[in-house]
Design an enzyme around this catalytic site. Sequence first.
Site, mmCIF file in Angstrom:
data_model
loop_
_atom_site.group_PDB
_atom_site.id
_atom_site.type_symbol
_atom_site.label_atom_id
_atom_site.label_comp_id
_atom_site.label_asym_id
_atom_site.label_seq_id
_atom_site.Cartn_x
_atom_site.Cartn_y
_atom_site.Cartn_z
ATOM 1 N N ASN A 296 1.052 -1.207 -0.185
ATOM 2 C CA ASN A 296 0.072 0.234 -0.099
ATOM 3 C C ASN A 296 0.868 1.211 -0.123
ATOM 4 O OD1 ASN A 296 -1.999 1.856 0.431
ATOM 5 N ND2 ASN A 296 -2.590 0.950 2.302
ATOM 6 N N ARG B 3 -2.470 -2.206 -3.567
ATOM 7 C CA ARG B 3 -3.751 -1.272 -3.494
ATOM 8 C C ARG B 3 -3.623 0.051 -4.324
ATOM 9 N NH1 ARG B 3 -5.889 2.985 1.333
ATOM 10 N NH2 ARG B 3 -7.694 3.046 0.387
ATOM 11 N N HIS C 250 -13.644 2.513 -0.294
ATOM 12 C CA HIS C 250 -13.551 1.613 0.790
ATOM 13 C C HIS C 250 -13.958 0.440 0.228
ATOM 14 C CE1 HIS C 250 -14.079 4.702 4.133
ATOM 15 N NE2 HIS C 250 -12.526 4.403 3.907
ATOM 16 N N ARG D 244 -14.392 15.274 7.453
ATOM 17 C CA ARG D 244 -15.000 15.589 6.332
ATOM 18 C C ARG D 244 -16.416 15.800 6.415
ATOM 19 N NH1 ARG D 244 -12.931 10.598 3.305
ATOM 20 N NH2 ARG D 244 -10.717 10.602 4.071
ATOM 21 N N GLU E 53 -8.443 -5.114 5.126
ATOM 22 C CA GLU E 53 -8.514 -4.897 3.430
ATOM 23 C C GLU E 53 -7.077 -5.618 2.894
ATOM 24 O OE1 GLU E 53 -9.792 -0.427 3.055
ATOM 25 O OE2 GLU E 53 -9.353 -0.836 5.137
#
Length: 382
Positions: free
Chosen positions: A7, A91, A180, A241, A365
Site C-alpha cells: 500500500n 492497493r 473503501h 470531512r 483490507e
Amino acid sequence: MKILVINSGSSSIKYQLFDMKSSRSLCKGVVDRIGSRRSSLTHQKGNKKPVQIEVKAPEHQRAMEDIFAILTDPKFGVIKSHREIFGIGHRVVHGAEVFTEPTIIDKRVIRTIERFNELAPLHNPPALLGIKASRNFVSNIPQVAVFDTAFHETMPPKAYIYGIPYSFYKQLKVRRYGFHGTSHKFVAHQAAKKLRRDIRGLKIITCHLGNGCSIAAVHNGRSVDTSMGFTPLEGLLMGTRCGDIDPAAVLYMMEKKGLNTTQMNDLLNKKSGLLGISGVSNDMRDVLKSARKSDKRSKAAIELFIYRIEKYIGAYTAAMDGLDAVVLTAGIGEHSHYIKKRISEGMNQFLKRFKARILVIPTDEELMIARDTASVIRALKR
Ligand code: ADP
C-alpha cells in the site's frame, strides 16, 4: 502460497506478507517519511514486538528495496528467497469505470491508471510509484492492482449518476464511484459466513466507520449503492470531512468569505466533520469523552454522526427492499460499544421488523487484497 501486499502512499509504503493457506500474516511493516532524511522502517514479524530500523529512502524505489531486503533478512525476515512470493497485490484507490475487478499489471494497465491520476491526484500517483518500484525489483513475480472503487462498479446508473448536465458525466467522468470497496467486500463476505448463508440471497448494509466513513448496500454480494461519491467527501459525517451538504451552501460560503477552491476544499475535507462541529478533535474517542463531560458541540457532532448512519440504513433498506444484517467495521465500528448501542436502540423497531442483526466484524483490507491477488493469478495460470 505467499502473497505480498503493498500500500504505497506519498510518503510511506506499507507492506504485509501473507501465507494464504492459513490466511496468516507472516510479517508486516511500513517505511515512513520517504523523501526526508529521517526515514525509518518499522517491521513486525508475526506477533513479535515491532522493530524500528533507520533506512535511507529518498524515494520510493529505495524504500521498496529496503522492504524486499527485510523480507529475506536472516534475523528479521520470514522467507529465504523472493522466489517464494507467489504474487504481489497493490492497493490502488481509483480504477474509474475501466477497472471493475482486480487486474494483472502490465505496461498498458499502468498507462491506463496514469490516465486517472486526475481523478485521485493524492492517491493514484504514489500507488503507481510503488507499482513501478516493485516491478523494477522483482519483474518475474506477477503483480495485481486491487482498486478501492472496483467493488462499487456494480452500482446501477440510478445510483451513480448525478443530477447535472449529462455532458459532464460523458466528458469529465463526473459521477459517483464510491470508495473503501475492499473493506465493504471483505466484511460483507464475512457477514454471510457468520450468518451461515450464501451471500447470494442476502441484503447487507456495511458501515465502514474509521477516520473516513462510508456505508454500502450489498445485495447478492454486489454493491448496489454507497455513500461516498465522486470523491470520498460525500455521505456520512467523518473525522474531518463534512459528508452530504447542499452545494449551494458551498458556493455561498466561498462568495461571502472570499475563499478560493483550494481553501474551500481544505475546509470541507480537513476542517469539517467531527472536528469542525465539536471544535475538539477529529478522533471519535476524544469527542465521546468531551460529550460525556456535557460539551454541547461534541454532543451535537455525535448525534449528527449517528443520525446520518441511521438515515442511510433506512434509505438502503428501501433501495434493496429488505435487510438481513447491518455490519459495523473499522476503528469506530469495531471498538465503540456506545455507537453500536445507540444505533441498535435507535433503530430497534426497524431492525425487528426485518429480523435484521447488527454484526461487528473487523475489517482486513490487506487480507482481501491478498485473496483477490491470489485468485486473479490462479485464474491466469489455469
Ligand atoms: P483509518 O480510517 O485511518 O484506518 P481507523 O479505522 O483506525 O482509521 O479508525 C479511526 C477512528 O476509530 C478514530 O476516530 C478513533 O477515535 C476511532 N476509535 C478507535 N477506537 C475507538 C474506541 N474504543 N471507541 C471509539 N472510537 C474509537
